[in-house]
Design an enzyme around this catalytic site. Structure first.
Site, mmCIF file in Angstrom:
data_model
loop_
_atom_site.group_PDB
_atom_site.id
_atom_site.type_symbol
_atom_site.label_atom_id
_atom_site.label_comp_id
_atom_site.label_asym_id
_atom_site.label_seq_id
_atom_site.Cartn_x
_atom_site.Cartn_y
_atom_site.Cartn_z
ATOM 1 N N LYS A 131 32.426 36.186 29.794
ATOM 2 C CA LYS A 131 31.583 36.745 30.862
ATOM 3 C C LYS A 131 31.772 38.261 30.964
ATOM 4 C CE LYS A 131 32.352 35.617 35.483
ATOM 5 N NZ LYS A 131 32.180 36.796 36.330
ATOM 6 N N ASP A 188 41.810 35.873 37.614
ATOM 7 C CA ASP A 188 40.786 34.815 37.578
ATOM 8 C C ASP A 188 41.373 33.434 37.259
ATOM 9 O OD1 ASP A 188 38.871 36.672 38.205
ATOM 10 O OD2 ASP A 188 38.177 36.941 36.145
ATOM 11 N N LYS A 243 37.369 37.764 46.511
ATOM 12 C CA LYS A 243 36.592 37.315 45.344
ATOM 13 C C LYS A 243 35.377 36.549 45.858
ATOM 14 C CE LYS A 243 39.156 39.059 42.100
ATOM 15 N NZ LYS A 243 38.636 40.141 41.263
HETATM 16 C C1 S3P Z 1 36.211 41.473 35.944
HETATM 17 C C2 S3P Z 1 37.314 41.973 36.590
HETATM 18 C C3 S3P Z 1 38.017 41.253 37.661
HETATM 19 C C4 S3P Z 1 37.669 39.770 37.653
HETATM 20 C C5 S3P Z 1 36.203 39.517 37.512
HETATM 21 C C6 S3P Z 1 35.664 40.139 36.241
HETATM 22 C C7 S3P Z 1 35.569 42.306 34.913
HETATM 23 O O1 S3P Z 1 37.634 41.787 38.923
HETATM 24 O O2 S3P Z 1 38.166 39.141 38.803
HETATM 25 O O3 S3P Z 1 35.949 38.126 37.454
HETATM 26 O O4 S3P Z 1 34.764 41.796 34.111
HETATM 27 O O5 S3P Z 1 35.861 43.509 34.892
HETATM 28 P P1 S3P Z 1 38.211 43.197 39.442
HETATM 29 O O6 S3P Z 1 38.005 44.166 38.373
HETATM 30 O O7 S3P Z 1 37.422 43.536 40.666
HETATM 31 O O8 S3P Z 1 39.639 42.921 39.766
#
Ligand code: S3P
Length: 429
Positions: free
Chosen positions: A25, A315, A342
């Protein structure tokens, strides 16, 4: 998306088989955004099947990017940095990644964009991108630091920014903005977070300097489209790894999995807890490590997650916490306050569902302490509209006594629409 679905998960004896995961993702979002502002076409194979990454594609289309999707191959025609005035709001759906990272790109355009999201996204903090992007020259209106955002782009000036929260989304947002800015942008993070933004920018031809927790990017660079196969999503793999970890006789293979060292901490932790994992066919595609895993079940010991580990595993903590009662010593999570902002308040959601299953849980402001050696019973649970909560408790339900019903199970489609059918295929009863 369907609303109000529910699933019933029956206890299992084992988890066995091979699972091929849709593209990561985090990588899919970044490739779709950078492909849209690159020069020339990009071909993205194994693009994430999740609704979040479809939200990113929808926003790129609203910004004038043409793309075509055939199954999981997305072909994007890049617009060479200049996007078109959107005549509809940019609907980010449930996706914080879309809103935060894309805001760095629209902040540099010569027009105003409206960014909206669903009810959950509308509760999430955006001041973490509003503050630095405003310092670079963009004008941003919000609802007290929350969505919707109204971003009026500007000719941005580079910034030297020490991020107060460890967030890969904010880091990517600022590096994307830095690409358009005058001068050299420097971003420093308090703890090392995933580096897919940096790796993706380099894959599309940008030059960056990386040293410790600091990244610098010069403005005015142009990107070139790429052809890429996106490695399987490690955070989706986490559910199968933890499911396998519940049963000593499990055997699982996962080919083509993202193995970026900033994301693979889960594998170290599960191995320290006793799971046997071997990695074969390690390869590198556009700077991202990819490997195939062979997993053999075990009796799981406990773990303590704190500091840099909590940031690296942010995550994966919901599913680790959901299986904690079945471990020998239990799991303690500290320094994970970010979980409260989240898609749901994940600390509260995990504690509520575990208690409904009869577990003893200590909920703390920044984490949880869940004793091991507990027996759980099936219960009626809620996903709290959060994909990772829905999937984490489907895993916990496999070793409970009796059936578990999960309401709001449609949330899984945010990152992994085929999750429940794939889990069912891998489960022996
Ligand atoms: C992500 C970073 C994380 C994660 C999110 C995806 C990313 O969040 O929890 O599901 O793709 O950079 P944060 O960067 O806000 O910690």
């Amino acid at each position: 998306m369907k609303t109000g679905s529910q699933v019933i998960i029956r206890p299992a004896r084992n988890v066995r088989g091979s699972v091929q995961l849709p593209g990561d993702k985090s990588v899919s979002h970044r490739y779709a955004m950078l492909a849209g502002i690159a020069e020339g076409p990009s071909r993205l194979e194994n693009y994430s099947t999740g609704a979040d990454c479809a939200s990113t594609l929808g926003c790129m289309r609203a910004l004038g990017v043409t793309w075509e999707r055939k199954e999981n191959v997305v072909e994007v025609q890049g617009r060479d940095l200049a996007l078109a005035v959107p005549n509809i709001p940019l609907d980010c759906g449930n996706s914080g990644s879309t809103m935060r990272m894309l805001s760095g790109i629209v902040a540099a355009q010569k027009f105003t964009s409206e960014m909206t999201g669903d009810e959950s996204l509308s509760r999430r903090p955006m001041e973490r991108v509003i503050r630095p992007l405003s310092a670079m020259g963009a004008q941003i209106a919000s609802r007290e630091g929350k969505p919707p955002l109204r971003i009026t782009g500007a000719h941005l000036k580079a910034i030297d920014y020490k991020m107060p929260v460890a967030s890969a989304q904010v880091k990517s947002c600022l590096l994307f903005a830095g690409l358009f800015a005058e001068g050299e942008t420097r971003v420093e993070e308090p703890l090392r977070t995933r580096d897919h933004g940096e790796v993706a920018l380099q894959a599309f031809g940008a030059q960056l300097e990386r040293k410790g927790n600091e990244v610098r990017i010069r403005g005015g660079q142009r990107l070139r489209g790429i052809g890429a196969r996106i490695p399987g999503d490690l955070s989706s793999a986490a559910f199968f790894l933890c499911a396998a970890a519940l049963f000593p006789d499990s055997q699982l293979t996962i080919p083509n999995l993202l193995m970026n060292p900033n994301r693979a901490r889960l594998l170290d932790i599960l191995m320290q807890m006793g799971l046997r994992i071997s990695v074969t066919q390690l390869d590198e595609i556009h700077g991202e490590l990819v490997g195939s895993l062979q997993i053999d079940g075990a009796r799981l010991k406990g773990a303590t997650l704190a500091g840099a580990d909590s940031a690296a595993l942010i995550d994966e903590i919901p599913v680790l916490a959901a299986i904690a009662p079945y471990t020998e010593q239990g799991i303690e999570v500290r320094d994970a306050r970010e979980l409260r902002v989240k898609e749901s308040d994940r600390i509260a959601a995990v504690a509520t569902n575990l208690r409904l299953m009869g577990a003893q849980v200590e909920e703390r402001d920044d984490g949880l302490r869940i004793p091991g050696g507990q027996t759980l019973r099936g219960a009626e649970l809620d996903s709290f509209g959060d994909h990772r909560i829905a999937m984490a408790f489907a895993v916990a339900a496999l070793r409970a006594q009796g059936e578990t019903l999960i309401r709001g199970s449609e949330a899984a489609a945010i990152s992994y629409p085929a999750f429940f059918s794939t889990l069912e295929d891998m489960t022996e009863r």
